[in-house]
Design a protein around this motif. Structure first.
Motif, short mmCIF file in Angstrom:
data_model
loop_
_atom_site.label_atom_id
_atom_site.label_comp_id
_atom_site.label_asym_id
_atom_site.label_seq_id
_atom_site.Cartn_x
_atom_site.Cartn_y
_atom_site.Cartn_z
N LYS A 97 68.86 -60.46 -34.24
CA LYS A 97 67.56 -59.80 -34.12
C LYS A 97 67.55 -58.79 -32.96
CE LYS A 97 62.68 -60.79 -33.77
NZ LYS A 97 61.66 -61.75 -33.39
N ILE A 98 68.24 -59.12 -31.91
CA ILE A 98 68.19 -58.28 -30.70
C ILE A 98 69.15 -57.09 -30.79
CG2 ILE A 98 68.51 -58.32 -28.17
CD1 ILE A 98 66.05 -59.88 -29.27
N ARG A 99 70.31 -57.30 -31.43
CA ARG A 99 71.32 -56.24 -31.48
C ARG A 99 70.81 -54.95 -32.12
NH1 ARG A 99 75.00 -58.56 -34.14
NH2 ARG A 99 76.05 -59.79 -32.56
N PRO A 100 70.14 -55.02 -33.30
CA PRO A 100 69.66 -53.78 -33.92
C PRO A 100 68.65 -53.04 -33.03
CG PRO A 100 69.42 -55.64 -35.43
CD PRO A 100 69.89 -56.20 -34.15
N LEU A 101 67.87 -53.81 -32.30
CA LEU A 101 66.88 -53.19 -31.42
C LEU A 101 67.59 -52.39 -30.30
CD1 LEU A 101 63.92 -55.42 -30.31
CD2 LEU A 101 64.56 -53.40 -29.07
N MET A 102 68.60 -53.04 -29.71
CA MET A 102 69.35 -52.35 -28.65
C MET A 102 70.13 -51.17 -29.21
SD MET A 102 70.84 -55.11 -26.02
CE MET A 102 69.78 -56.01 -24.90
N THR A 103 70.62 -51.30 -30.43
CA THR A 103 71.38 -50.21 -31.03
C THR A 103 70.47 -49.00 -31.21
OG1 THR A 103 72.62 -51.87 -32.22
CG2 THR A 103 72.87 -49.61 -33.00
N ARG A 104 69.22 -49.26 -31.60
CA ARG A 104 68.27 -48.15 -31.76
C ARG A 104 68.12 -47.40 -30.43
NH1 ARG A 104 62.78 -48.71 -32.06
NH2 ARG A 104 62.83 -50.92 -32.55
N TYR A 105 68.05 -48.13 -29.34
CA TYR A 105 67.91 -47.48 -28.03
C TYR A 105 69.20 -46.76 -27.63
CZ TYR A 105 63.21 -48.93 -27.15
OH TYR A 105 61.85 -49.04 -27.23
N THR A 106 70.34 -47.31 -28.03
CA THR A 106 71.61 -46.65 -27.73
C THR A 106 71.65 -45.30 -28.44
OG1 THR A 106 72.57 -48.84 -27.65
CG2 THR A 106 74.11 -47.02 -27.70
N ASN A 107 71.15 -45.27 -29.68
CA ASN A 107 71.14 -44.01 -30.44
C ASN A 107 70.16 -43.01 -29.84
OD1 ASN A 107 73.00 -45.07 -32.15
ND2 ASN A 107 71.50 -45.73 -33.68
N ARG A 108 69.08 -43.52 -29.28
CA ARG A 108 68.06 -42.62 -28.73
C ARG A 108 68.40 -42.15 -27.33
NH1 ARG A 108 62.55 -45.55 -28.76
NH2 ARG A 108 61.72 -43.59 -28.03
N CYS A 109 69.41 -42.72 -26.71
CA CYS A 109 69.68 -42.39 -25.31
C CYS A 109 71.18 -42.22 -25.12
CB CYS A 109 69.12 -43.53 -24.44
SG CYS A 109 69.20 -43.17 -22.71
N LYS A 110 71.60 -40.96 -25.16
CA LYS A 110 73.03 -40.64 -25.09
C LYS A 110 73.65 -41.20 -23.81
CE LYS A 110 75.29 -36.54 -24.88
NZ LYS A 110 75.08 -35.17 -24.59
N GLY A 111 74.83 -41.84 -23.95
CA GLY A 111 75.52 -42.34 -22.76
C GLY A 111 75.28 -43.82 -22.51
N SER A 112 74.30 -44.40 -23.17
CA SER A 112 74.04 -45.82 -22.95
C SER A 112 74.91 -46.64 -23.91
CB SER A 112 72.57 -46.14 -23.18
OG SER A 112 72.22 -45.95 -24.52
N PHE A 113 75.15 -47.91 -23.57
CA PHE A 113 75.96 -48.74 -24.45
C PHE A 113 75.57 -50.21 -24.36
CE2 PHE A 113 78.12 -48.52 -20.40
CZ PHE A 113 78.58 -49.81 -20.19
N ASP A 124 71.30 -39.97 -18.95
CA ASP A 124 70.39 -39.14 -18.18
C ASP A 124 69.41 -40.04 -17.43
OD1 ASP A 124 68.87 -36.46 -17.76
OD2 ASP A 124 67.35 -37.86 -18.49
N GLU A 125 69.27 -39.78 -16.11
CA GLU A 125 68.56 -40.74 -15.27
C GLU A 125 67.09 -40.92 -15.67
OE1 GLU A 125 69.78 -41.76 -11.18
OE2 GLU A 125 68.07 -40.46 -10.75
N ASP A 126 66.37 -39.79 -15.82
CA ASP A 126 64.93 -39.89 -16.10
C ASP A 126 64.67 -40.51 -17.46
OD1 ASP A 126 64.33 -38.90 -13.74
OD2 ASP A 126 63.87 -36.86 -14.41
N LEU A 127 65.38 -39.97 -18.45
CA LEU A 127 65.14 -40.44 -19.82
C LEU A 127 65.49 -41.91 -19.95
CD1 LEU A 127 64.43 -39.65 -22.77
CD2 LEU A 127 66.88 -39.43 -23.14
N SER A 128 66.65 -42.29 -19.35
CA SER A 128 67.10 -43.67 -19.56
C SER A 128 66.18 -44.66 -18.84
CB SER A 128 68.55 -43.84 -19.12
OG SER A 128 68.66 -43.55 -17.76
N SER A 129 65.64 -44.29 -17.68
CA SER A 129 64.75 -45.28 -17.04
C SER A 129 63.48 -45.44 -17.86
CB SER A 129 64.39 -44.94 -15.59
OG SER A 129 64.91 -43.74 -15.18
N LEU A 130 63.04 -44.36 -18.50
CA LEU A 130 61.87 -44.46 -19.37
C LEU A 130 62.19 -45.38 -20.56
CD1 LEU A 130 59.05 -43.44 -20.22
CD2 LEU A 130 60.19 -41.54 -21.36
N ARG A 131 63.37 -45.13 -21.16
CA ARG A 131 63.78 -45.93 -22.32
C ARG A 131 63.95 -47.40 -21.93
NH1 ARG A 131 61.76 -42.74 -24.89
NH2 ARG A 131 62.69 -40.91 -25.83
N ALA A 132 64.46 -47.64 -20.72
CA ALA A 132 64.67 -49.03 -20.28
C ALA A 132 63.34 -49.77 -20.24
CB ALA A 132 65.33 -49.05 -18.90
#
Ligand code: GDG
Length: 766
Positions: A618-634, A650-658
């Motif tokens: 259940k959790i993996r697909p959710l995290m994968t969606r965020y990985t796709n939306r935020c380049k460089g995350s894994f 990217d610092e600003d975008l990724s903290s927002l996504r986090a």
């Protein structure tokens, strides 16, 4: 069963049926109600005949389309005509009967007498909020009576709105003219779904606090009346939240403000445009004639354009200075470039605006005089409004868009220019201080006060290679196409539904004698009752040091009596030893350390840790969606955890996504033996197996209980409440927001209530 809701006293005036609204809380809206200073039509009175011309703004079409889409998605639920409340002097009956209006909106005109409007709109809005929120404190006028008129005008809007508002409405309030309105709506209609959107920047707290304290507090409280408060950028939303914290002293958690009366969320929803409308208009016949005119005018020269309303925030003089320096510095470009500067008339009856216009015209004249030749004028200056197709022609055939406001909430012209690039590729030079800069990083971003940088940017844009322009423009176009003004409006609507339903789950309902009696009577009749009692703050008051909070003899005896008439669980954060010491002689179940250990009445302590890893699916697909939306995350996967790392993004975008990911995870992991941990640039979900909720689930599953009651006072008890079946009764101790069905205001009330429970069953006759 009627609830008592801890909300402003004016609730008694509310006409909603609370229970009905509670049942319907997740159902879809039936109608959209827009409230904005301006109506979506301009009325024209030509020799006694009234006609209406629909305004062309993106918001108008977005709202119309939203209504259609909602109708399409849910044809069984009848979607009513969208209502638009705005300033207007004509009677509602008259304007709604106009042919042009009939099939669009139902208009609700708000009549504001000139005497109020002058100080409300001309004064508070235009001379105070506008300059201050655009970082021009020195131009801000704190005029006498401005704020009083502002309050009166907001009240006039509310008076019209309250006549038409009804359950199932989505009320969407727009912009700085109506800061106080959301609170008025919440006070009288606490169940209404309200969203507020600010179209201009929200300044940093250091600028915001220049306003008198009373204005600050009223504005913030006013905005917090909305369930969702939308801004163009993440920064504006953060400025707002910081101002709430500093000026009102409210705690902020994950972009949300939660008090006893308020549950609101602030977030970024960058407004977009009707991409297809601009993209398609380039090829229209009506545009063609303007395009040929531009081609003729341009010949083999390069064309730069800008389009803005006459306003000091637009940075005209700096822009002209930059163009002049460009001609100076890049002398080979003289004679090869034309700058078409369009200024749309605005407020030019006011002396300050007239002076600004004169200064612009003088500067244009001076530059043209200095560099112009017989067959070349460097600047074409137009002080007028262009027709839509003329604007599109200008966008589509300009080699450079030079949009350099000193401050701008968003700047739609930048987005429209990019959407209109299809016959040739131009390049956008954009002020870093426009909201649009946050999303248009492929443009050439400049500081609008740095004349030298802007002059170089003009040269860079004019000489950029075709492939580079194409790559950059296409990247921006794609983003605009994917997130157009329709997605923007839908996003806001969807998020409001979510915030509203969250707010329902946290609403506080204070218990009263009547409700107590009903609980006691159900308990009395139950065949197999189960009670969960938290210890600190529930059975005993919170003391300065935990070791001081020990049960007295009375409590021990009461617990013993309770255990004789029902199954009892003491569920606590305390360790095993403490619970053993005080309760091991009583016939009850103990849960220690928030669910890590359970001791049934007759047994030994057991650990409740679960080894099942199926939660990862259940959790993996959710995290994968965020990985796709935020380049460089894994994602990193371990046996008992899944982690989302964003140190390379990217610092600003990724903290927002986090923050967003954490929000979503919190939703998803309820009832699962997981917990979220936040480390340095990582969000981790790991098995916990020991919260009160999972322990309670285990305990409720083991018996056929027909009555379950839980009492607790803190955050860990919220997990307990949430884990219980719907029929369970949950009671919180204290006033804060909660998932519990009812709340006790103070701890001693719990002991008294438990005593009544015990007595009822001890006296049971059958
Ligand atoms: C507020 C915020 C934020 C302009 N000249 C002509 C013309 N326009 C149209 C453009 C564009 C709009 O007006 C101007 O865009 P702005 O972004 O400046 O919008 P505003 O409503 O003035 O300002 C701003 C915006 O709200 C949206 O939230 O971006 O920061 O201040 O759509 O196309 N249209 C025609 N002729 C013109 O001469 N036909």
């Amino acid at each position: 069963m009627p609830y008592i809701v801890l909300l402003p006293s004016s609730i008694s005036r509310c006409f909603y049926n609370y229970e009905k609204m509670t049942d319907n809380r997740s159902s879809e809206y039936k109608r959209i109600v827009i409230v904005a200073y301006r109506l979506p039509f301009t009325m024209k009175n030509r020799s006694g005949t009234l006609t209406a011309v629909q305004n062309s703004g993106g918001l108008v079409s977005a709202v119309l389309s939203l209504t259609d889409r909602m109708r399409g998605q849910n044809p069984s639920a009848s979607m009513d005509k969208t209502v638009w409340v705005g300033r207007g002097d004509y009677d509602a009956g008259l304007i709604n009967s106009l042919e042009e209006v009939k099939n669009t909106f139902e208009l609700v005109p708000v009549k504001i007498p000139d005497s109020i409007n002058e100080k409300f709109y001309g004064g508070f809005c235009n001379d105070l909020i506008w300059p201050l929120f655009h970082y021009f404190p020195s131009m801000t006028v704190f005029g006498q009576g401005y704020f009083e008129s502002y309050k009166k005008a907001n009240r006039l809007f509310f008076n019209e709105l309250r006549k038409i508002i009804r359950p199932g409405d989505f009320v969407w309030i727009h912009d700085y003219q109506l800061f106080l309105l959301p609170e008025m709506v919440r006070e009288e209609f606490p169940e209404a779904s309200v969203s507020f959107f600010l179209h201009i920047p929200f300044p940093s707290y250091e600028v915001f606090r220049i306003m008198p304290d009373g204005h600050q507090k009223a504005i913030l409280r006013g905005m917090l009346g909305a369930d969702l408060i939308g801004f163009h950028t993440h920064d504006y939303a953060q400025h707002f939240l910081k101002s709430v914290r500093r000026s009102l002293g409210y705690d902020i958690s994950l972009n949300s403000v939660m008090t006893e009366e308020i549950y609101s969320r602030a977030d970024a929803f960058p407004i977009s445009i009707d991409f297809n409308k601009f993209h398609d208009a380039v090829l229209l016949k009506e545009t063609e004639k303007y395009i040929s005119r531009i081609r003729k005018q341009k010949r083999d020269r390069l064309l730069i354009f800008s389009v803005d309303r006459l306003d000091y925030t637009k940075g005209f003089i700096n822009r002209l200075a930059a163009f002049e320096l460009f001609l100076e510095r890049y002398s080979k470009m003289r004679g090869r470039v034309i700058f078409n500067m369009v200024i749309v008339p605005s407020r030019d009856t006011i002396a300050r605006y007239q002076d600004m216009k004169k200064e612009i015209e003088a500067t244009v004249g001076r530059i043209n005089g200095k560099y112009g030749t017989l067959d070349w004028n460097p600047i074409i200056y137009q002080y007028k409004s262009l027709r839509f197709n003329e604007l599109i022609a200008l966008y589509s055939h300009s080699d450079v868009g030079l949009l350099t406001p000193l401050r701008d909430g968003m700047n739609l012209v930048a987005k429209e220019y990019v959407a209109s690039q299809r016959q040739q590729y131009g390049m956008l030079i954009l002020s870093g201080l426009a909201g649009a800069a946050a999303e248009m990083s492929e443009s050439i971003l400049v500081n609008p006060s740095d004349v030298s940088q802007m002059a170089d940017a003009i040269f860079e844009a004019l000489t950029m290679r075709e492939e580079d322009k194409k790559k950059r423009i296409e990247a921006m176009k794609k983003r605009l196409q994917d997130y157009d003004v329709y997605s923007w409006a839908e996003d806001i609507l969807r998020t409001t539904v979510k915030v509203k339903s969250d707010s329902w789950s946290f609403r506080v309902r204070i218990i009263n004698r009547d409700i107590e009696n009903r609980i006691i009577s159900t308990f009395y009749k139950a065949k197999k009752p189960l009670l969960f009692l938290d210890y600190d703050g529930t059975l005993v008051p919170i003391r300065e040091f935990p070791e001081l909070a020990v049960p007295d003899l009375q409590l021990i005896l009461l617990t013993e009596r309770l255990a004789a008439v029902a199954d009892v669980v003491i569920i606590s954060g305390r360790n095993k030893d403490f619970l053993d010491k005080w309760f091991s002689n009583i016939n009850l179940t103990l849960v220690a350390e928030h669910g890590a250990f359970i001791r049934y009445s007759s047994g030994e302590w057991e650990s409740s840790l679960d080894q099942d890893a199926s939660w990862k699916e259940k959790i993996r697909p959710l995290m994968t969606r965020y990985t796709n939306r935020c380049k460089g995350s894994f994602i990193e996967e371990k046996r008992v955890s899944l982690s989302w790392h964003y140190r390379n993004a990217d610092e600003d975008l990724s903290s927002l996504r986090a923050v967003e990911l954490k929000n979503e995870l919190e939703e998803s992991i309820f009832n699962m033996p997981l917990q979220i941990l936040e480390g340095h640039k990582v969000v981790e979900v790991k098995m916990s197996g020991y919260n009160k909720g999972t322990a309670a689930k285990k305990l409720t599953a083991s018996g056929n209980y027909d009555f379950i009651l839980a009492i607790g006072d803190d955050k860990t008890d919220e997990e307990l409440f949430h884990a219980l079946p719907d029929y369970a009764i949950s009671l919180k101790v204290g006033k804060g927001p909660t998932r519990a069905k009812y709340s006790f205001l103070k701890q001693p009330a719990v002991t008294a209530f438990v005593r009544r429970l015990v007595e009822s069953r001890e006296n049971k006759t059958d």
